[in-house]
Design a protein around this motif. Structure first.
Motif, short mmCIF file in Angstrom:
data_model
loop_
_atom_site.label_atom_id
_atom_site.label_comp_id
_atom_site.label_asym_id
_atom_site.label_seq_id
_atom_site.Cartn_x
_atom_site.Cartn_y
_atom_site.Cartn_z
N LEU A 1 0.83 -1.20 0.00
CA LEU A 1 0.00 0.00 0.00
C LEU A 1 0.87 1.25 0.00
CD1 LEU A 1 -2.84 1.22 0.10
CD2 LEU A 1 -2.67 1.10 2.62
N GLN A 2 1.92 1.26 0.81
CA GLN A 2 2.82 2.41 0.83
C GLN A 2 3.41 2.66 -0.55
OE1 GLN A 2 6.33 2.07 3.28
NE2 GLN A 2 7.09 4.06 2.62
N ALA A 3 3.82 1.62 -1.24
CA ALA A 3 4.39 1.78 -2.58
C ALA A 3 3.37 2.40 -3.53
CB ALA A 3 4.88 0.43 -3.12
N LEU A 4 2.11 1.98 -3.43
CA LEU A 4 1.06 2.56 -4.26
C LEU A 4 0.87 4.05 -3.94
CD1 LEU A 4 -1.24 2.27 -6.34
CD2 LEU A 4 -2.72 1.56 -4.43
N VAL A 5 0.86 4.39 -2.67
CA VAL A 5 0.73 5.79 -2.27
C VAL A 5 1.91 6.60 -2.80
CG1 VAL A 5 0.82 7.37 -0.28
CG2 VAL A 5 -0.72 5.39 -0.25
N GLN A 6 3.11 6.09 -2.63
CA GLN A 6 4.31 6.81 -3.10
C GLN A 6 4.24 7.06 -4.59
OE1 GLN A 6 6.18 8.30 -1.25
NE2 GLN A 6 6.54 7.18 0.62
N GLU A 7 3.79 6.07 -5.32
CA GLU A 7 3.78 6.17 -6.77
C GLU A 7 2.67 7.08 -7.31
OE1 GLU A 7 3.87 3.10 -10.56
OE2 GLU A 7 4.14 2.31 -8.55
N THR A 8 1.60 7.22 -6.56
CA THR A 8 0.47 7.98 -7.08
C THR A 8 0.36 9.39 -6.48
OG1 THR A 8 -0.99 6.90 -5.47
CG2 THR A 8 -0.90 5.96 -7.70
N VAL A 9 0.29 9.51 -5.16
CA VAL A 9 0.11 10.83 -4.55
C VAL A 9 1.34 11.33 -3.83
CG1 VAL A 9 -2.38 10.65 -4.35
CG2 VAL A 9 -0.96 9.91 -2.46
N GLY A 10 2.22 10.42 -3.44
CA GLY A 10 3.43 10.79 -2.73
C GLY A 10 3.17 11.05 -1.25
N ALA A 11 4.17 10.72 -0.43
CA ALA A 11 4.10 10.98 1.01
C ALA A 11 5.50 10.82 1.59
CB ALA A 11 3.14 10.03 1.69
N LYS A 12 5.97 11.85 2.30
CA LYS A 12 7.26 11.76 2.98
C LYS A 12 7.19 10.79 4.16
CE LYS A 12 10.03 15.33 3.29
NZ LYS A 12 10.59 16.66 3.60
N LEU A 13 6.03 10.75 4.82
CA LEU A 13 5.80 9.86 5.95
C LEU A 13 4.49 9.14 5.72
CD1 LEU A 13 6.56 8.84 8.82
CD2 LEU A 13 5.32 10.83 9.73
N PHE A 14 4.49 7.84 5.94
CA PHE A 14 3.31 7.00 5.71
C PHE A 14 3.16 6.10 6.91
CE2 PHE A 14 1.50 2.96 4.40
CZ PHE A 14 0.39 3.32 3.67
N THR A 15 1.99 6.12 7.54
CA THR A 15 1.73 5.20 8.66
C THR A 15 0.32 4.64 8.55
OG1 THR A 15 0.85 6.87 10.20
CG2 THR A 15 3.25 6.53 10.20
N VAL A 16 0.13 3.53 9.23
CA VAL A 16 -1.20 2.93 9.35
C VAL A 16 -1.46 2.72 10.84
CG1 VAL A 16 -2.67 0.95 8.81
CG2 VAL A 16 -0.99 1.75 7.12
N MET A 17 -2.60 3.23 11.30
CA MET A 17 -3.04 3.00 12.66
C MET A 17 -4.21 2.03 12.62
SD MET A 17 -1.20 4.84 14.81
CE MET A 17 -2.18 4.88 16.29
N GLU A 18 -4.17 1.03 13.47
CA GLU A 18 -5.30 0.12 13.62
C GLU A 18 -6.01 0.48 14.92
OE1 GLU A 18 -3.67 -3.84 13.39
OE2 GLU A 18 -3.44 -3.71 11.23
N VAL A 19 -7.33 0.43 14.89
CA VAL A 19 -8.15 0.82 16.03
C VAL A 19 -9.02 -0.36 16.45
CG1 VAL A 19 -9.97 2.38 16.82
CG2 VAL A 19 -8.20 3.22 15.27
N ASP A 20 -9.04 -0.63 17.74
CA ASP A 20 -9.94 -1.62 18.32
C ASP A 20 -10.91 -0.86 19.20
OD1 ASP A 20 -11.23 -3.54 19.86
OD2 ASP A 20 -9.44 -4.78 20.11
#
Length: 163
Positions: free
Chosen positions: A28-47
């Motif tokens: 997913l990070q690679a897709l984001v980088q290739e399409t919209v770009g992001a210097k910092l990419f994180t995923v938070m999971e919520v319970d």
């Protein structure tokens, strides 16, 4: 702009081989980088039942390590994610500072804009995909690309990561 068809094809190939959360989120990070770009990419999971959140993936393990859980804070930002199910977009560090306690670190990393994308699966808010970059990076066109190109792959990556 990037050829989104080719970027999605590369994501498809990567997610098909992914085993576990790190590989799913890296795709997913690679897709984001290739399409919209992001210097910092994180995923938070919520319970929500347990009332906790955790950083499940990060592109910067030094400054934003994957860590233990922290309590969910029921504030305006959370309301935007959980109840309204809207993106949070801020294009200046001043706007980020209004909602994120770690705005000084974010700024020090050269990031002054952010998109937090809620991830909802089965009508349950399960996390956020967070993209940060320089001031004013997340133009309306980039935010629309996130909606059109990143949203569904993000759900797939989260489902795969959750096993």
């Amino acid at each position: 702009m990037t050829d989104t068809t080719a970027a999605l094809a590369r994501f498809d190939a990567a997610i098909a081989l992914a085993r576990g959360a790190d590989q799913a989120y890296a795709a997913l990070q690679a897709l984001v980088q290739e399409t919209v770009g992001a210097k910092l990419f994180t995923v938070m999971e919520v319970d929500l039942q347990a009332g906790v959140a955790r950083r499940a993936y990060t592109s910067d393990a030094v400054n934003y390590p994957g860590s233990g859980t922290k309590p969910v804070v029921y504030d305006a930002w959370f309301d935007t994610m959980q109840n309204k199910r809207e993106y949070f977009v801020a294009n200046t560090i001043e706007d980020i500072a209004k909602v994120l306690f770690d705005h000084e670190l974010i700024n020090a990393l050269g990031c002054q804009s952010i998109v937090n994308m809620p991830v909802v699966i089965g009508d349950v808010f399960v996390g956020t995909v967070n993209m940060l970059d320089v001031a004013w990076h997340f133009t309306p066109e980039r935010v629309e690309m996130i909606r059109e190109v990143i949203s569904v792959p993000a759900k797939l990556a989260v489902v795969l990561a959750r096993g």
